[in-house]
Design a protein around this motif. Structure first.
Motif, PDB file in Angstrom:
ATOM      1  N   ASN A   8      -5.519  73.850  -4.002  1.00  0.00           N
ATOM      2  CA  ASN A   8      -6.912  73.957  -3.573  1.00  0.00           C
ATOM      3  C   ASN A   8      -7.343  72.716  -2.794  1.00  0.00           C
ATOM      4  O   ASN A   8      -8.133  72.801  -1.847  1.00  0.00           O
ATOM      5  CB  ASN A   8      -7.815  74.152  -4.787  1.00  0.00           C
ATOM      6  CG  ASN A   8      -9.259  74.422  -4.401  1.00  0.00           C
ATOM      7  OD1 ASN A   8      -9.550  75.309  -3.604  1.00  0.00           O
ATOM      8  ND2 ASN A   8     -10.172  73.648  -4.966  1.00  0.00           N
ATOM      9  N   GLN A   9      -6.825  71.555  -3.166  1.00  0.00           N
ATOM     10  CA  GLN A   9      -7.162  70.331  -2.442  1.00  0.00           C
ATOM     11  C   GLN A   9      -6.615  70.380  -1.014  1.00  0.00           C
ATOM     12  O   GLN A   9      -7.299  69.990  -0.059  1.00  0.00           O
ATOM     13  CB  GLN A   9      -6.611  69.118  -3.180  1.00  0.00           C
ATOM     14  CG  GLN A   9      -7.255  68.872  -4.530  1.00  0.00           C
ATOM     15  CD  GLN A   9      -7.067  67.450  -4.999  1.00  0.00           C
ATOM     16  OE1 GLN A   9      -7.626  66.507  -4.437  1.00  0.00           O
ATOM     17  NE2 GLN A   9      -6.268  67.275  -6.034  1.00  0.00           N
ATOM     18  N   CYS A  10      -5.390  70.863  -0.869  1.00  0.00           N
ATOM     19  CA  CYS A  10      -4.801  70.987   0.472  1.00  0.00           C
ATOM     20  C   CYS A  10      -5.600  71.962   1.327  1.00  0.00           C
ATOM     21  O   CYS A  10      -5.921  71.680   2.492  1.00  0.00           O
ATOM     22  CB  CYS A  10      -3.355  71.466   0.368  1.00  0.00           C
ATOM     23  SG  CYS A  10      -2.237  70.347  -0.500  1.00  0.00           S
ATOM     24  N   LEU A  11      -5.925  73.106   0.748  1.00  0.00           N
ATOM     25  CA  LEU A  11      -6.659  74.126   1.496  1.00  0.00           C
ATOM     26  C   LEU A  11      -8.072  73.655   1.824  1.00  0.00           C
ATOM     27  O   LEU A  11      -8.613  73.984   2.882  1.00  0.00           O
ATOM     28  CB  LEU A  11      -6.701  75.424   0.690  1.00  0.00           C
ATOM     29  CG  LEU A  11      -5.326  76.061   0.401  1.00  0.00           C
ATOM     30  CD1 LEU A  11      -5.485  77.285  -0.488  1.00  0.00           C
ATOM     31  CD2 LEU A  11      -4.615  76.428   1.695  1.00  0.00           C
TER      32      LEU A  11
ATOM     33  N   ALA B 188     -11.911  71.829   5.999  1.00  0.00           N
ATOM     34  CA  ALA B 188     -12.788  70.827   6.606  1.00  0.00           C
ATOM     35  C   ALA B 188     -12.318  70.437   8.003  1.00  0.00           C
ATOM     36  O   ALA B 188     -13.116  69.997   8.832  1.00  0.00           O
ATOM     37  CB  ALA B 188     -12.856  69.590   5.710  1.00  0.00           C
ATOM     38  N   LEU B 189     -11.026  70.611   8.271  1.00  0.00           N
ATOM     39  CA  LEU B 189     -10.472  70.304   9.589  1.00  0.00           C
ATOM     40  C   LEU B 189     -10.550  71.495  10.543  1.00  0.00           C
ATOM     41  O   LEU B 189     -10.155  71.391  11.705  1.00  0.00           O
ATOM     42  CB  LEU B 189      -9.007  69.872   9.453  1.00  0.00           C
ATOM     43  CG  LEU B 189      -8.764  68.525   8.772  1.00  0.00           C
ATOM     44  CD1 LEU B 189      -7.281  68.346   8.473  1.00  0.00           C
ATOM     45  CD2 LEU B 189      -9.276  67.376   9.636  1.00  0.00           C
ATOM     46  N   GLY B 190     -11.037  72.633  10.046  1.00  0.00           N
ATOM     47  CA  GLY B 190     -11.114  73.828  10.877  1.00  0.00           C
ATOM     48  C   GLY B 190      -9.790  74.542  11.036  1.00  0.00           C
ATOM     49  O   GLY B 190      -9.605  75.314  11.985  1.00  0.00           O
ATOM     50  N   LEU B 191      -8.863  74.316  10.101  1.00  0.00           N
ATOM     51  CA  LEU B 191      -7.524  74.900  10.207  1.00  0.00           C
ATOM     52  C   LEU B 191      -7.226  75.870   9.063  1.00  0.00           C
ATOM     53  O   LEU B 191      -6.065  76.158   8.788  1.00  0.00           O
ATOM     54  CB  LEU B 191      -6.468  73.786  10.207  1.00  0.00           C
ATOM     55  CG  LEU B 191      -6.542  72.787  11.360  1.00  0.00           C
ATOM     56  CD1 LEU B 191      -5.559  71.642  11.138  1.00  0.00           C
ATOM     57  CD2 LEU B 191      -6.250  73.475  12.691  1.00  0.00           C
ATOM     58  N   SER B 192      -8.259  76.371   8.410  1.00  0.00           N
ATOM     59  CA  SER B 192      -8.037  77.203   7.227  1.00  0.00           C
ATOM     60  C   SER B 192      -7.315  78.505   7.552  1.00  0.00           C
ATOM     61  O   SER B 192      -6.671  79.095   6.683  1.00  0.00           O
ATOM     62  CB  SER B 192      -9.372  77.507   6.533  1.00  0.00           C
ATOM     63  OG  SER B 192     -10.265  78.152   7.421  1.00  0.00           O
ATOM     64  N   ARG B 193      -7.415  78.964   8.794  1.00  0.00           N
ATOM     65  CA  ARG B 193      -6.746  80.207   9.181  1.00  0.00           C
ATOM     66  C   ARG B 193      -5.547  79.960  10.086  1.00  0.00           C
ATOM     67  O   ARG B 193      -5.034  80.894  10.710  1.00  0.00           O
ATOM     68  CB  ARG B 193      -7.742  81.137   9.880  1.00  0.00           C
ATOM     69  CG  ARG B 193      -8.898  81.571   8.982  1.00  0.00           C
ATOM     70  CD  ARG B 193      -9.792  82.581   9.671  1.00  0.00           C
ATOM     71  NE  ARG B 193     -10.884  83.011   8.809  1.00  0.00           N
ATOM     72  CZ  ARG B 193     -11.805  83.909   9.153  1.00  0.00           C
ATOM     73  NH1 ARG B 193     -11.743  84.472  10.355  1.00  0.00           N
ATOM     74  NH2 ARG B 193     -12.769  84.242   8.312  1.00  0.00           N
TER      75      ARG B 193
END
Length: 349
Positions: A19-22, A27-32
């Motif tokens: 969860n910390q990595c995700l 927050a970096l806009g790279l979740s997808r």
């Protein structure tokens, strides 16, 4: 500046660590725009008593035990006319293979593409951002960096305890450095202190947070408020949420964070406290007086920022309110990643 071409998460199967990595990628806009790999340990029987071993040694030991007992035949599945081996504990998430991930990072960084008129073009794309968390991921993550040092930017969440030079950035709670504080010097006997990691004060590429990183932000809370409105939002107010154990069925945790007026949380859950304190709502803590060493430092920091109060059972939540600046560790960690990438001449896409 060259943009990051892709993101890779090295997980360990533990929800809190992943969860910390995700949360950082969100927050970096790279979740997808990421791929999740996992470092898995052998499980079952005596393996459950060997979790203190390094993962690589644990796997070799299991291999030796299987060889001794004549149980080395891999399980196979037949798919698209191919025979594919897979581990016994199949999860659908690929095992983290440092060599393969490093090779893919290099091929993405520099590759040839066939264009029109059969012309071969040489394209230089951006680096691969690798984010890992948890003790079991350290060896694999650092191996990826070692194998592709010019093509990978490696972020390790939670202190790896040694060899910080193997990582481009380390994001860890400041209470991990409790032994260097005046209180730590008083509480921890000197004979024990020398064996407690980290051994040295934080280096320049170590980012200190107050709590854990997570996926709670304004957007996720809005979505959760909408999704859980009928089940939680219509309950009488004020709503005090006490989370004990894991839910059966859909997890209402984000709905609780979005729609509750205040929270009661046990002192041992740093991740849950970090999430609740990011909402700006009143947070009561049970059991902080039982904490020792670095956990004492964590709770002291929360109290100094007026984020939490001890739960006594005599509170009047209808009238008792207070405000504070919400915890913002994930966003600050993301900012540190952006700055560190810029120092390398790289940027986010």
């Amino acid at each position: 500046m060259r943009a990051v071409s892709k993101a890779v998460v090295i997980g360990n199967g533990v929800a809190g660590a992943e969860n910390q990595c995700l949360g950082l990628l969100r927050a970096l806009g790279l979740s997808r725009r990421h791929t999740l790999y996992r470092v898995t340990r052998p499980r079952g029987g005596i393996n459950d008593r060997l979790r203190w071993l390094p993962v690589s040694l644990h796997k070799k030991l299991e291999h030796a035990m299987k060889w001794i007992h004549g149980d080395l035949q891999p399980r196979v599945c037949y798919k698209w006319n191919k025979v594919t081996s897979f581990p016994a504990n199949q999860t659908g998430i690929a095992e983290a293979d440092a060599e393969n991930i490093a090779r893919a990072a290099h091929e993405t960084f520099e590759k040839y593409v066939l264009g029109s008129f059969f012309v071969l073009y040489f394209i230089r794309e951006g680096p691969t951002l690798v984010v890992a968390s948890g003790r079991d991921t350290i060896s694999t993550a650092s191996s990826i960096k070692r194998l592709a040092p010019e093509n990978v930017f490696l972020v390790q969440i939670q202190h790896p305890r040694s060899h910080l030079s193997r990582f481009d950035l380390v994001i860890t709670p400041r209470h991990d450095y409790f032994t260097f504080t005046p209180e730590g010097q008083k509480q921890i006997p000197s004979l024990i202190r020398r064996w407690i990691t980290p051994y040295n004060p934080p280096e320049g590429h170590v980012v200190l947070t107050l709590g854990s990183l997570h996926q709670v932000d304004f957007s996720s809370l809005q979505s959760a408020a909408s999704a859980w409105h009928d089940e939680i939002g219509l309950l009488p107010k004020p709503l005090l949420v006490v989370n004990i154990g894991g839910p059966i069925g859909p997890n209402p945790h984000m709905g609780h964070l979005a729609l509750a007026d205040s929270f009661v949380i046990t002192a041992d859950s740093i991740s849950m406290l970090s999430e609740a304190c990011s909402t700006g709502k009143p947070v009561y803590v049970i059991g902080a007086e039982r904490c020792t060493w670095k956990f004492t430092e964590f709770h002291r920091s929360l109290r100094e920022r007026s984020m939490v109060r001890p739960f006594t059972g005599k509170e009047n939540i209808s009238t008792e309110r207070w405000t504070y600046s919400p915890l913002n560790d994930t966003k600050e960690g993301a900012g540190a990643v952006i700055n560190a990438l810029a120092d390398r001449g790289w940027r986010l896409p």
